[in-house]
Design an enzyme around this catalytic site. Structure first.
Site, mmCIF file in Angstrom:
data_model
loop_
_atom_site.group_PDB
_atom_site.id
_atom_site.type_symbol
_atom_site.label_atom_id
_atom_site.label_comp_id
_atom_site.label_asym_id
_atom_site.label_seq_id
_atom_site.Cartn_x
_atom_site.Cartn_y
_atom_site.Cartn_z
ATOM 1 N N SER A 207 51.181 41.930 40.953
ATOM 2 C CA SER A 207 50.605 41.028 39.964
ATOM 3 C C SER A 207 49.166 40.751 40.367
ATOM 4 C CB SER A 207 51.449 39.750 39.866
ATOM 5 O OG SER A 207 50.994 38.934 38.814
ATOM 6 N N HIS B 75 52.055 43.172 36.382
ATOM 7 C CA HIS B 75 51.837 42.140 35.367
ATOM 8 C C HIS B 75 50.500 42.405 34.707
ATOM 9 C CE1 HIS B 75 54.671 39.102 37.542
ATOM 10 N NE2 HIS B 75 55.319 40.075 36.937
ATOM 11 N N ASP C 170 58.526 37.056 40.795
ATOM 12 C CA ASP C 170 58.963 38.319 40.223
ATOM 13 C C ASP C 170 58.850 39.424 41.277
ATOM 14 O OD1 ASP C 170 59.940 39.987 38.240
ATOM 15 O OD2 ASP C 170 57.999 40.279 37.270
#
Length: 188
Positions: free
Chosen positions: A13, A40, A133
């Site tokens: 991310s 992401h 995540d």
């Protein structure tokens, strides 16, 4: 170690674009495994990331279509605003199900489905990022006897994602980006 693995899956991310770009720019153009990326990204921006990564990569970078077969030597990037799963027949499945951990694509979905398909033949790598995540996905890879690498939190732009993974699983390695690159080059 050569021939032991069938795929590499990478999740990241915030801050991961620069790490992924560096890894792909330093890998040999004959890298023998598919690399599956779940990063992401902004859901309202449909393009740009593939192009940005492609400019740095020695390998072909693709946003796969639904039911597209995984081919060695390609880099597959989860499309914007889609979850990307690996199916039991070695193809991708794209979904617009609800976001997981506030994200679509969800790193957990990609890593977990890759773990169930590739099992011990998978290398899973989790990079810098700002939420939890990827932690469950990395645990699933470890549980299926895949090889797991978590970016050393001290080398991350944002260390939340690696630290969450380290709370629930013990990876094979905790590595800097340069150490991750060295590991991947040894697979070639």
């Amino acid at each position: 170690m050569k021939g032991q693995y069938k795929a590499v899956v990478i999740g990241g991310s915030a801050g991961s674009f620069s790490v992924v770009s560096r890894l792909l720019s330093k890998l040999d153009s004959n890298f023998p495994l598919p690399i599956i990326l779940s990063l992401h990204r902004l859901k309202h921006v449909r393009s740009g990331l593939v192009e940005g990564i492609s400019l740095k990569s020695n390998l072909k970078v693709i946003e796969p279509n639904d039911k597209e077969k995984i081919v060695a030597g390609n880099v597959y990037l989860a499309p914007s605003n889609y979850h990307m799963f690996i199916e039991h027949d070695g193809t991708f499945s794209l979904s617009t199900e609800e976001p997981l951990n506030h994200s679509r694509p969800s790193i957990d979905h990609t890593l977990s489905s890759a773990a169930f398909f590739f099992r011990a033949k998978l290398v899973g790598i989790l990079l810098t990022g700002a939420n939890k995540d990827g932690a469950k996905g990395m645990k699933d890879i470890a549980d299926k006897k895949g090889y797991t690498i978590v970016q050393d939190p001290s080398t991350c732009d944002i260390d939340t994602m690696p630290k969450n993974a380290l709370r629930i699983m013990k990876p094979n390695k905790v590595s800097s980006p340069d150490e991750i690159l060295s590991f991947l080059n040894n697979l070639a």
